[in-house]
Enzyme design. Structure first.
Site, PDB file in Angstrom:
ATOM      1  N   CYS A  42     -45.981  -5.014 -12.651  1.00  0.00           N
ATOM      2  CA  CYS A  42     -46.599  -6.277 -13.056  1.00  0.00           C
ATOM      3  C   CYS A  42     -45.532  -7.312 -13.413  1.00  0.00           C
ATOM      4  O   CYS A  42     -44.338  -7.027 -13.447  1.00  0.00           O
ATOM      5  CB  CYS A  42     -47.530  -6.051 -14.238  1.00  0.00           C
ATOM      6  N   ALA A 102     -43.364  -6.336 -16.307  1.00  0.00           N
ATOM      7  CA  ALA A 102     -42.361  -5.343 -15.929  1.00  0.00           C
ATOM      8  C   ALA A 102     -41.148  -5.996 -15.294  1.00  0.00           C
ATOM      9  O   ALA A 102     -40.005  -5.607 -15.541  1.00  0.00           O
ATOM     10  CB  ALA A 102     -42.975  -4.317 -14.973  1.00  0.00           C
ATOM     11  N   ARG A 121     -35.731   3.004 -17.380  1.00  0.00           N
ATOM     12  CA  ARG A 121     -35.130   2.606 -16.117  1.00  0.00           C
ATOM     13  C   ARG A 121     -33.665   3.013 -15.993  1.00  0.00           C
ATOM     14  O   ARG A 121     -33.020   2.733 -15.011  1.00  0.00           O
ATOM     15  CB  ARG A 121     -35.276   1.078 -15.932  1.00  0.00           C
ATOM     16  N   HIS A 146     -39.483 -11.856 -12.557  1.00  0.00           N
ATOM     17  CA  HIS A 146     -38.078 -12.191 -12.319  1.00  0.00           C
ATOM     18  C   HIS A 146     -37.881 -13.698 -12.430  1.00  0.00           C
ATOM     19  O   HIS A 146     -36.938 -14.171 -13.075  1.00  0.00           O
ATOM     20  CB  HIS A 146     -37.638 -11.753 -10.922  1.00  0.00           C
TER      21      HIS A 146
END
Length: 545
Positions: free
Chosen positions: A65, A68, A99, A198
């Site tokens: 999403c 994220a 991660r 991003h």
């Protein structure tokens, strides 16, 4: 007894038809535009693929999403900014240590754990609002850590109830003048995928962080490394190579990053972009505001690493630097080539599929090629068309309603700080010599004609592709790992590398060769049978069949 169709009997068109066969007609028409038979090699224009569109409801996508992408990818690796997730605790599972972004203490010996906290919103906070709870969390975090910065991340409920996280951030930033407090409106539903996150993170980091440090760091040949997240220590290996070459990496966005690195990025003379999708926005803004040009690089694969280093040397044009780079390559490559030659006796001719985000589905093909392996199918989770077809298609892209959810910053040249790093004549001379600025050809042109390229691959299509093409290794993320292994195919996770890495640079290439050699050479996968393969199972058909 039914006949099994052998791989040699499947043409690319047959494969595409087989993938679409199970879908209702309307769904099949949409998915057909996202499944492409590659014809880009040697073509003047790359075939068009539909990308950056919402996943069809009911399909089990591999995507993440918007939250994220913002918190997990861009801001997660930064070790000295305290991150506060405003939302239910479930969202924060992705916020910390999932991660494998590695960090170290740096020269200053300060903290090397990227802390993240949550306001843990409950039902009453959803009903009555959570701004007071967020304010209390920020105050507590400041008093505990006295960090240089605190970042706040909105999750879906926050956007739905209307908590003004930016107002809370401004209030407390004024109260604590030694701490830069700012927020991200990165509600999970806000974009098509994590790609939206991003973009949102890029905008806020550029607005609130870049340019804060006025003093230029020491060192020669100053660069920014954009789109490198230090998964499994990749960034450590790249920095090791830079130091050997005499290149000064001012700021990494954002593997093993720090507040001061972000704040000093405007002092670089060149930006080097690894993951094109996640960070090209910052690269463009740095060029517009400060005059820092950018180039596309790839430090995944030994040959690509050497090529990228030489490209940096060519940009600076200093014979001393160019010689040092060539010396380092000559020093590092013998070990790499020796291992590659040894594993090729077992891996040559093997096949791979790669379906990951960012540029990894493109970059890792170089590593497989060095082992004599062929990538027969690939795709991205959250790409845009330019990641497939190259940046030349950007002017033709249409802005849709999802893209309008994301703020587009108006960036202009800074009157005091803008400085062109190269004169027009120097830029022209480099370009005439074949040097390319702001250029990315995309994935398609590096894949064979007839190979299958799939955007936003889903669980059903992944299993069907494995069934038809029977690759020797499948690369994707954690959500796909175990379902693929149950099909008897080794699966390598390239989002967080399982427990491996680094895979970047020269030493990383050696690690990757050895690990893939072990994976494709193991027979254990062929002995695996899932419970439903051993016992009878219920069967059914779709209503439209």
């Amino acid at each position: 007894m039914t006949k099994t169709t052998k791989m040699v009997q499947w043409s690319p068109t047959d494969i595409k038809d087989e993938l679409l066969k199970k879908y209702p007609p309307k769904v099949a028409r949409k998915r057909a535009k996202q499944i492409m038979i590659n014809e880009a090699v040697g073509a003047d224009t790359s075939p068009e693929i539909v990308a950056n569109v919402r996943t069809i409801p009911g399909i089990i996508t591999m995507r993440g999403c918007t939250y994220a992408g913002c918190k997990g990818v861009i801001m997660g690796p930064t070790r000295d900014i305290v991150n506060i997730v405003h939302g239910p605790i479930g969202c924060s599972f992705y916020a910390w240590l999932t991660r494998r972004n590695q960090t170290d203490a740096g020269k200053d010996g300060e903290n090397y754990i990227p802390y993240c906290f949550s306001t843990d919103m409950q039902d009453q906070d959803i009903i009555f609002g959570g701004e007071k709870k967020l304010e209390a969390a920020i105050i507590e975090a400041y008093e505990l850590f006295h960090p240089k910065g605190i970042c706040i991340f909105a999750t879906c409920p926050v956007g739905l109830i209307g908590d003004d996280i930016h107002a809370v951030a401004r209030k407390l930033s004024a109260q604590y003048e030694d701490c830069n407090i700012f927020a991200f409106s990165c509600e999970g539903y806000k974009g098509v995928s994590q790609s939206a996150g991003h973009h949102i993170a890029n905008n806020q980091v550029f607005t609130h962080l870049v340019g804060e440090n006025k003093k230029s760091p020491e060192g020669e040949y100053k660069i920014n490394l954009l789109g490198e997240y230090n998964i499994g220590g990749d960034g450590f290996e790249i920095d090791r190579i830079f130091k050997k070459c005499g290149i000064t990496n001012i700021s990494t966005f954002s593997g093993n990053s720090t507040y001061d690195q972000f704040a000093s990025a405007q002092h670089a003379d060149l930006s080097c972009v690894m993951c094109h999708r996640s960070i090209n926005y910052v690269a463009d803004m740095l060029e517009t505001k400060y005059g820092i040009p950018w180039i596309k690089v790839n430090f995944i694969g030994a040959r690509s690493t050497a090529k990228s280093l030489r490209k940096i040397g060519e940009y600076f044009g200093d014979p001393k630097l160019i010689k040092r780079i060539n010396d380092v390559i000559a020093e590092e490559m013998p070990e790499v080539e020796a291992v590659a030659e040894e594993v090729r006796t077992r891996t040559n001719g093997k096949t791979a599929m790669i379906f990951v985000g960012g540029s990894r589905a493109h970059h890792y093909q170089d590593l497989f090629a060095e082992m004599g392996m062929k990538t027969i199918s690939a795709g991205y989770e959250f790409a845009h068309r330019d990641d497939y077809e190259g940046r030349e298609v950007i002017p033709s892209l249409k802005v849709d309603s999802d893209s309008r959810n994301i703020e587009e910053l108006t960036v202009e040249a800074d009157e005091k700080l803008f400085k062109a790093r190269k004169t027009p004549d120097e830029v022209k001379a480099l370009e005439e010599a074949g040097f390319k600025f702001k250029h990315y050809e995309g994935l398609n042109k590096d894949m064979d004609n007839g190979s299958i390229i799939v955007d936003d691959l889903n669980q059903y299509e992944a299993e069907k592709l494995v069934e038809i093409l029977k690759p020797d290794v499948f690369c994707a993320g954690i959500k796909e790992k175990f379902s693929i292994q149950k099909l008897g195919v080794p699966m390598k996770q390239l989002h967080s590398y399982d427990s491996g890495g680094p895979y970047a640079g020269f030493k990383g290439a050696v690690n990757f060769y050895k690990e893939i050699d072990r994976l494709v050479g193991s027979k254990v996968w062929s002995y695996m049978k899932a419970p439903w393969q051993k016992n009878p199972e219920l069967t059914a058909t779709f209503v439209w069949e």
